[in-house]
Design a protein around this motif. Structure first.
Motif, PDB file in Angstrom:
ATOM      1  N   VAL A   1     -13.272 -13.001  89.363  1.00  0.00           N
ATOM      2  CA  VAL A   1     -13.168 -13.326  90.789  1.00  0.00           C
ATOM      3  C   VAL A   1     -11.935 -12.634  91.348  1.00  0.00           C
ATOM      4  O   VAL A   1     -10.884 -12.607  90.696  1.00  0.00           O
ATOM      5  CB  VAL A   1     -13.024 -14.854  90.985  1.00  0.00           C
ATOM      6  CG1 VAL A   1     -12.641 -15.203  92.417  1.00  0.00           C
ATOM      7  CG2 VAL A   1     -14.315 -15.563  90.604  1.00  0.00           C
ATOM      8  N   LYS A   2     -12.058 -12.069  92.527  1.00  0.00           N
ATOM      9  CA  LYS A   2     -10.880 -11.544  93.211  1.00  0.00           C
ATOM     10  C   LYS A   2     -10.123 -12.750  93.788  1.00  0.00           C
ATOM     11  O   LYS A   2     -10.608 -13.402  94.719  1.00  0.00           O
ATOM     12  CB  LYS A   2     -11.292 -10.571  94.307  1.00  0.00           C
ATOM     13  CG  LYS A   2     -11.842  -9.257  93.748  1.00  0.00           C
ATOM     14  CD  LYS A   2     -12.313  -8.316  94.832  1.00  0.00           C
ATOM     15  CE  LYS A   2     -12.736  -6.982  94.215  1.00  0.00           C
ATOM     16  NZ  LYS A   2     -13.325  -6.059  95.205  1.00  0.00           N
ATOM     17  N   SER A   3      -8.973 -13.010  93.219  1.00  0.00           N
ATOM     18  CA  SER A   3      -8.283 -14.254  93.577  1.00  0.00           C
ATOM     19  C   SER A   3      -7.703 -14.230  94.979  1.00  0.00           C
ATOM     20  O   SER A   3      -7.210 -15.252  95.459  1.00  0.00           O
ATOM     21  CB  SER A   3      -7.194 -14.582  92.550  1.00  0.00           C
ATOM     22  OG  SER A   3      -6.250 -13.538  92.449  1.00  0.00           O
ATOM     23  N   CYS A   4      -7.775 -13.080  95.644  1.00  0.00           N
ATOM     24  CA  CYS A   4      -7.371 -13.046  97.049  1.00  0.00           C
ATOM     25  C   CYS A   4      -8.506 -13.459  97.968  1.00  0.00           C
ATOM     26  O   CYS A   4      -8.322 -13.554  99.179  1.00  0.00           O
ATOM     27  CB  CYS A   4      -6.869 -11.654  97.435  1.00  0.00           C
ATOM     28  SG  CYS A   4      -8.180 -10.419  97.560  1.00  0.00           S
ATOM     29  N   THR A   5      -9.682 -13.671  97.392  1.00  0.00           N
ATOM     30  CA  THR A   5     -10.829 -14.052  98.216  1.00  0.00           C
ATOM     31  C   THR A   5     -11.132 -15.543  98.120  1.00  0.00           C
ATOM     32  O   THR A   5     -12.104 -16.018  98.700  1.00  0.00           O
ATOM     33  CB  THR A   5     -12.093 -13.280  97.799  1.00  0.00           C
ATOM     34  OG1 THR A   5     -12.442 -13.677  96.464  1.00  0.00           O
ATOM     35  CG2 THR A   5     -11.876 -11.785  97.848  1.00  0.00           C
TER      36      THR A   5
ATOM     37  N   ALA B   1      -1.577 -11.143  88.164  1.00  0.00           N
ATOM     38  CA  ALA B   1      -2.563 -10.846  89.211  1.00  0.00           C
ATOM     39  C   ALA B   1      -1.806 -10.224  90.384  1.00  0.00           C
ATOM     40  O   ALA B   1      -0.937 -10.858  90.969  1.00  0.00           O
ATOM     41  CB  ALA B   1      -3.278 -12.117  89.638  1.00  0.00           C
ATOM     42  N   HIS B   2      -2.139  -8.981  90.672  1.00  0.00           N
ATOM     43  CA  HIS B   2      -1.408  -8.243  91.713  1.00  0.00           C
ATOM     44  C   HIS B   2      -2.124  -8.310  93.052  1.00  0.00           C
ATOM     45  O   HIS B   2      -3.339  -8.517  93.107  1.00  0.00           O
ATOM     46  CB  HIS B   2      -1.262  -6.782  91.299  1.00  0.00           C
ATOM     47  CG  HIS B   2      -0.375  -6.588  90.102  1.00  0.00           C
ATOM     48  ND1 HIS B   2      -0.412  -5.463  89.306  1.00  0.00           N
ATOM     49  CD2 HIS B   2       0.571  -7.406  89.563  1.00  0.00           C
ATOM     50  CE1 HIS B   2       0.488  -5.581  88.336  1.00  0.00           C
ATOM     51  NE2 HIS B   2       1.086  -6.753  88.469  1.00  0.00           N
ATOM     52  N   VAL B   3      -1.360  -8.105  94.098  1.00  0.00           N
ATOM     53  CA  VAL B   3      -1.934  -8.007  95.442  1.00  0.00           C
ATOM     54  C   VAL B   3      -1.813  -6.540  95.868  1.00  0.00           C
ATOM     55  O   VAL B   3      -0.721  -6.056  96.132  1.00  0.00           O
ATOM     56  CB  VAL B   3      -1.194  -8.910  96.436  1.00  0.00           C
ATOM     57  CG1 VAL B   3      -1.808  -8.768  97.834  1.00  0.00           C
ATOM     58  CG2 VAL B   3      -1.252 -10.362  95.978  1.00  0.00           C
ATOM     59  N   GLY B   4      -2.933  -5.865  95.880  1.00  0.00           N
ATOM     60  CA  GLY B   4      -2.902  -4.431  96.181  1.00  0.00           C
ATOM     61  C   GLY B   4      -3.483  -4.068  97.510  1.00  0.00           C
ATOM     62  O   GLY B   4      -3.429  -2.902  97.911  1.00  0.00           O
ATOM     63  N   CYS B   5      -4.080  -5.014  98.218  1.00  0.00           N
ATOM     64  CA  CYS B   5      -4.688  -4.693  99.499  1.00  0.00           C
ATOM     65  C   CYS B   5      -4.762  -5.962 100.342  1.00  0.00           C
ATOM     66  O   CYS B   5      -4.483  -7.053  99.850  1.00  0.00           O
ATOM     67  CB  CYS B   5      -6.098  -4.119  99.296  1.00  0.00           C
ATOM     68  SG  CYS B   5      -7.290  -5.321  98.680  1.00  0.00           S
ATOM     69  N   ASP B   6      -5.158  -5.765 101.578  1.00  0.00           N
ATOM     70  CA  ASP B   6      -5.394  -6.924 102.443  1.00  0.00           C
ATOM     71  C   ASP B   6      -6.865  -7.041 102.781  1.00  0.00           C
ATOM     72  O   ASP B   6      -7.242  -7.728 103.720  1.00  0.00           O
ATOM     73  CB  ASP B   6      -4.583  -6.774 103.743  1.00  0.00           C
ATOM     74  CG  ASP B   6      -3.097  -6.948 103.493  1.00  0.00           C
ATOM     75  OD1 ASP B   6      -2.743  -7.800 102.665  1.00  0.00           O
ATOM     76  OD2 ASP B   6      -2.301  -6.228 104.138  1.00  0.00           O
ATOM     77  N   THR B   7      -7.672  -6.337 102.022  1.00  0.00           N
ATOM     78  CA  THR B   7      -9.070  -6.193 102.424  1.00  0.00           C
ATOM     79  C   THR B   7     -10.069  -6.536 101.334  1.00  0.00           C
ATOM     80  O   THR B   7     -11.250  -6.227 101.451  1.00  0.00           O
ATOM     81  CB  THR B   7      -9.310  -4.741 102.878  1.00  0.00           C
ATOM     82  OG1 THR B   7      -8.808  -3.859 101.862  1.00  0.00           O
ATOM     83  CG2 THR B   7      -8.596  -4.452 104.187  1.00  0.00           C
ATOM     84  N   SER B   8      -9.609  -7.155 100.262  1.00  0.00           N
ATOM     85  CA  SER B   8     -10.496  -7.560  99.169  1.00  0.00           C
ATOM     86  C   SER B   8     -11.212  -6.392  98.521  1.00  0.00           C
ATOM     87  O   SER B   8     -12.354  -6.527  98.064  1.00  0.00           O
ATOM     88  CB  SER B   8     -11.531  -8.582  99.666  1.00  0.00           C
ATOM     89  OG  SER B   8     -10.878  -9.691 100.213  1.00  0.00           O
ATOM     90  N   GLN B   9     -10.558  -5.258  98.477  1.00  0.00           N
ATOM     91  CA  GLN B   9     -11.224  -4.076  97.939  1.00  0.00           C
ATOM     92  C   GLN B   9     -10.676  -3.595  96.610  1.00  0.00           C
ATOM     93  O   GLN B   9     -11.393  -2.982  95.827  1.00  0.00           O
ATOM     94  CB  GLN B   9     -11.113  -2.917  98.944  1.00  0.00           C
ATOM     95  CG  GLN B   9     -11.995  -3.096 100.159  1.00  0.00           C
ATOM     96  CD  GLN B   9     -11.864  -1.930 101.101  1.00  0.00           C
ATOM     97  OE1 GLN B   9     -10.755  -1.522 101.452  1.00  0.00           O
ATOM     98  NE2 GLN B   9     -12.981  -1.390 101.524  1.00  0.00           N
ATOM     99  N   CYS B  10      -9.397  -3.836  96.324  1.00  0.00           N
ATOM    100  CA  CYS B  10      -8.759  -3.118  95.209  1.00  0.00           C
ATOM    101  C   CYS B  10      -9.035  -3.731  93.843  1.00  0.00           C
ATOM    102  O   CYS B  10      -9.029  -3.030  92.841  1.00  0.00           O
ATOM    103  CB  CYS B  10      -7.259  -3.004  95.450  1.00  0.00           C
ATOM    104  SG  CYS B  10      -6.351  -4.557  95.173  1.00  0.00           S
ATOM    105  N   GLY B  11      -9.226  -5.040  93.771  1.00  0.00           N
ATOM    106  CA  GLY B  11      -9.500  -5.677  92.480  1.00  0.00           C
ATOM    107  C   GLY B  11      -8.276  -5.915  91.614  1.00  0.00           C
ATOM    108  O   GLY B  11      -8.402  -6.400  90.490  1.00  0.00           O
ATOM    109  N   ALA B  12      -7.095  -5.617  92.121  1.00  0.00           N
ATOM    110  CA  ALA B  12      -5.884  -5.824  91.316  1.00  0.00           C
ATOM    111  C   ALA B  12      -5.613  -7.300  91.050  1.00  0.00           C
ATOM    112  O   ALA B  12      -4.839  -7.642  90.163  1.00  0.00           O
ATOM    113  CB  ALA B  12      -4.678  -5.199  92.021  1.00  0.00           C
ATOM    114  N   CYS B  13      -6.267  -8.159  91.807  1.00  0.00           N
ATOM    115  CA  CYS B  13      -6.003  -9.601  91.729  1.00  0.00           C
ATOM    116  C   CYS B  13      -7.044 -10.353  90.895  1.00  0.00           C
ATOM    117  O   CYS B  13      -7.047 -11.586  90.896  1.00  0.00           O
ATOM    118  CB  CYS B  13      -6.013 -10.171  93.148  1.00  0.00           C
ATOM    119  SG  CYS B  13      -7.622  -9.964  93.950  1.00  0.00           S
ATOM    120  N   VAL B  14      -7.901  -9.634  90.177  1.00  0.00           N
ATOM    121  CA  VAL B  14      -9.020 -10.298  89.496  1.00  0.00           C
ATOM    122  C   VAL B  14      -8.537 -11.238  88.394  1.00  0.00           C
ATOM    123  O   VAL B  14      -7.688 -10.885  87.576  1.00  0.00           O
ATOM    124  CB  VAL B  14     -10.002  -9.261  88.899  1.00  0.00           C
ATOM    125  CG1 VAL B  14     -11.018  -9.928  87.971  1.00  0.00           C
ATOM    126  CG2 VAL B  14     -10.739  -8.527  90.021  1.00  0.00           C
TER     127      VAL B  14
HETATM  128  S1  FES Z   1      -5.568  -7.928  96.408  1.00  0.00           S
HETATM  129 FE1  FES Z   1      -6.971  -6.276  96.645  1.00  0.00          FE
HETATM  130  S2  FES Z   1      -8.890  -7.212  96.139  1.00  0.00           S
HETATM  131 FE2  FES Z   1      -7.473  -8.838  95.947  1.00  0.00          FE
END
Ligand code: FES
Ligand code: FES
Length: 224
Positions: A56-60, A35-48
């Motif tokens: 689920v976006k695991s950064c949210t 699960a990657h962290v690609g943004c700080d804004t819950s937009q990229c979906g790399a963390c799903v």
């Molecule tokens: S890190 Fe980009 S949506 Fe979770």
């Protein structure tokens, strides 16, 4: 706070800070870095990831909010070393370039097919609106998902590493089509595509290009 979560079939108990995000718990505490962290804004979906079967976006999500949950990450999708239909689709259709978005894409796409086994192209594109890819232009990602939709239940499942039932255990018993034995083999494929060896030296390169127009564009990366 004490939490207990089941990740890819294994239950963990940890005392975590109340503000710890699930994605950081997975990556830093469990060392599941798919699960990657690609943004700080819950937009990229790399963390799903999947939490109780839903993408689920695991950064949210806070780790404490996942207490008691069943979580599947990309590391838990393959079954007995065999790629899932979705993973195989990304391989067959070349649905990636740099691969950064790929774990999140696969998790979102797998969730789509769980709910809608035969989505239209429009439905696939709509389902991927929360996943950004900076490389591919999405065309081959769509083809990868269509491949998975065609092959799911015909020798390949969507996966879950045997840790969670998707209600179709029989799928795991069918004979799988020929494919590389392990993910490790897939990571370093050998292809004899006839591509000539890169010249070892500038002199070799100049020799190969003798007679070429002086207006020809400079070859990028030709010098080491
Ligand atoms: S890190 Fe980009 S949506 Fe979770
Ligand atoms: S393959 Fe590079 S971001 Fe999607």
């Amino acid at each position: 706070m004490e939490i207990a979560v089941t990740v890819n079939g294994k239950t963990y108990h940890h005392d975590v800070p109340s503000r710890l995000l699930l994605v950081h718990y997975l990556r830093e505490q469990l060392n599941l870095t798919g699960a990657h962290v690609g943004c700080d804004t819950s937009q990229c979906g790399a963390c799903v990831v999947h939490v109780n079967g839903k993408s689920v976006k695991s950064c949210t999500l806070l780790a404490v909010q996942a207490h008691g949950a069943q979580i599947t990450t990309i590391e838990g999708v393959a079954t007995d070393g065999q790629y899932s239909a979705m993973q195989q689709g990304f391989w067959e259709m070349h649905g990636l370039q740099c691969g950064f978005c790929t774990p999140g894409m696969i998790m979102s796409a797998s969730a789509l097919l769980q709910n809608n086994p035969h989505p239209s192209e429009h439905e696939i594109r709509h389902a991927l609106e929360g996943n950004l890819c900076r490389c591919t232009g999405y065309e081959n990602i769509v083809k990868a998902i269509q491949y998975a939709a065609q092959n799911n239940g015909h020798g390949q499942s969507l996966g879950y590493g045997g840790s969670q039932s998707n209600g179709s255990d029989a799928m795991h018993e069918e004979t799988k089509p020929e494919s590389p034995e392990t993910p490790a083999e897939l990571e370093h494929p050998r292809r004899d595509d006839g591509t000539p060896e890169k010249p070892a030296t500038v002199a070799d390169w100049e020799g190969e290009n003798a007679g070429a127009s002086e207006d020809a564009p400079m070859q990028q990366g030709g010098q080491s």
